[in-house]
Write a protein that holds these residues in place. Structure first.
Motif, short mmCIF file in Angstrom:
data_model
loop_
_atom_site.label_atom_id
_atom_site.label_comp_id
_atom_site.label_asym_id
_atom_site.label_seq_id
_atom_site.Cartn_x
_atom_site.Cartn_y
_atom_site.Cartn_z
N SER A 79 -79.29 57.73 -51.65
CA SER A 79 -79.41 56.38 -51.09
C SER A 79 -78.96 55.35 -52.12
O SER A 79 -79.20 55.52 -53.33
CB SER A 79 -80.86 56.11 -50.70
N PRO A 80 -78.35 54.25 -51.69
CA PRO A 80 -77.98 53.18 -52.63
C PRO A 80 -79.18 52.55 -53.34
O PRO A 80 -79.00 51.87 -54.35
CB PRO A 80 -77.28 52.15 -51.74
N ARG A 81 -80.39 52.80 -52.84
CA ARG A 81 -81.58 52.23 -53.45
C ARG A 81 -82.17 53.13 -54.54
O ARG A 81 -83.13 52.75 -55.20
CB ARG A 81 -82.66 52.00 -52.38
N GLU A 82 -81.60 54.30 -54.73
CA GLU A 82 -82.13 55.27 -55.69
C GLU A 82 -81.51 55.08 -57.07
O GLU A 82 -80.47 54.43 -57.23
CB GLU A 82 -81.86 56.70 -55.19
N GLN A 188 -78.02 52.87 -62.37
CA GLN A 188 -79.14 52.27 -61.66
C GLN A 188 -80.41 52.96 -62.13
O GLN A 188 -80.48 54.19 -62.15
CB GLN A 188 -78.99 52.44 -60.14
N TRP A 231 -80.89 46.14 -59.86
CA TRP A 231 -80.51 45.24 -58.78
C TRP A 231 -80.69 45.87 -57.40
O TRP A 231 -81.05 45.19 -56.45
CB TRP A 231 -79.07 44.76 -58.98
N ASN A 232 -80.43 47.16 -57.28
CA ASN A 232 -80.65 47.86 -56.01
C ASN A 232 -81.80 48.86 -56.07
O ASN A 232 -82.16 49.44 -55.04
CB ASN A 232 -79.39 48.64 -55.61
N SER A 233 -82.36 49.08 -57.26
CA SER A 233 -83.25 50.24 -57.46
C SER A 233 -84.57 49.89 -58.14
O SER A 233 -85.19 50.77 -58.75
CB SER A 233 -82.51 51.30 -58.28
N ARG A 234 -84.99 48.66 -58.06
CA ARG A 234 -86.24 48.26 -58.72
C ARG A 234 -87.40 49.18 -58.28
O ARG A 234 -87.59 49.44 -57.09
CB ARG A 234 -86.58 46.81 -58.37
N ALA A 236 -87.67 52.29 -58.42
CA ALA A 236 -87.29 53.59 -57.88
C ALA A 236 -87.89 54.71 -58.72
O ALA A 236 -88.03 54.60 -59.94
CB ALA A 236 -85.77 53.73 -57.83
#
Length: 295
Positions: A79-82, A188, A231-234, A236
């Motif tokens: 996932s882009p959030r990982e 990330q 920025w995308n993974s706070r 995580a």
């Protein structure tokens, strides 16, 4: 990642980066569609397939491997959030090379999703077919890098694409140049403080710049060989299973003392390492494997 000591990247054209204690070696990605991703790096970035064995393709320039693609159809799609890869940054030898690539990208209608003037460098951003981020960039001369009391000033200003295009002087893009390398890897992560502890305090990098939510790590005066952001993974979590995207990357040390000193610091912090020829492997706080070895 296969032990590829004989295929280590050559010294970069940048005198600052060539003399630095650390530089990036091979970046390894796990992919679902090996053929499609390999073809992208050939056709779009201009790398050549140097070696292909079973489910692994290794690409680079000449006999120098820069990128390893490992086929794993069972891996979960990241996932882009990982945590993992923000981008792999391919460093071109000159502004003229960047201009030639921009002209090529325009002719071929290659989709890009950003372009920035970072003062220390000029860059274009895109993604491969499995959403692994890519930066294509060229450094400005080191004497022009703006410095503040906190480190280098690296803004994200609009890129003067026309000026870079004109710098090519009509030169055609003929594939990734032999003296091109992976200049940096941008990660990330789940939190900045543990990233700074690991990459600065334990591996031995300097913090060269801080953005809100991001830190840049340089060695030997280079603006950055590594970066980490949230920025995308706070917040995580560390990776728990096989996942696509970044598997590991090499840090090539200028001499053995760089490796040995890092090993001492890691042992003192009770961080486990695994011996490798010329160095060791270690995992960062989010499970990304780093191979630190002599070049």
């Amino acid at each position: 990642m296969t032990d590829l000591v004989d295929a280590m990247p050559k010294l970069p054209a940048s005198p600052v980066l060539a003399a630095a204690p650390h530089r990036i070696g091979i970046v390894s990605l796990v992919v679902h569609n090996l053929d499609a991703v390999s073809r992208f790096y050939e056709d779009t970035i201009g790398l050549k397939v140097i070696e292909r064995c079973g489910g692994t393709a290794r690409l680079g320039t000449g006999s120098t491997i820069l990128l390893e693609l490992v086929h794993d159809p069972a891996a979960r799609r990241r996932s882009p959030r990982e945590v993992g890869l923000f981008h792999t940054a391919f460093l071109l030898p000159s502004r003229a090379d960047l201009g030639a690539w921009i002209a090529f990208a325009s002719e071929q209608r290659i989709a890009v999703h950003g372009a920035s003037d970072h003062a220390v460098s000029e860059a274009v951003y895109l993604s491969d077919p499995e959403s692994n981020g890519i930066e294509i960039y060229a450094d400005r001369p080191a004497g022009q890098w703006p410095v503040t009391q906190a480190g280098y000033d690296m803004p994200s200003d609009p890129l003067d694409i026309q000026s870079v295009f004109e710098a090519a002087g009509g030169r055609r893009w003929n594939g990734f140049p032999n003296s091109g390398i992976v200049g940096h890897v941008h990660l990330q992560v789940g939190a900045i403080a543990p990233a700074e502890t690991f990459y600065r305090d334990l591996l031995g990098f300097d913090i060269t710049c801080r953005y809100p939510g991001g830190s840049f790590f340089g060695s030997g005066g280079y603006h950055h060989q590594l970066a980490a952001n949230i920025w995308n993974s706070r917040n995580a979590s560390p990776r728990q299973d096989a996942v696509t995207g970044l598997s590991c990357f090499e840090l090539l040390a200028r001499d053995r003392s760089v490796v040995d000193d890092a090993a001492v610091r890691l042992r003192a912090a009770s961080v486990a390492t695994t011996p490798l020829e010329g160095g060791f492997a270690v995992q960062d706080p989010w499970g990304t494997r780093v191979l630190l070895r002599t070049a």
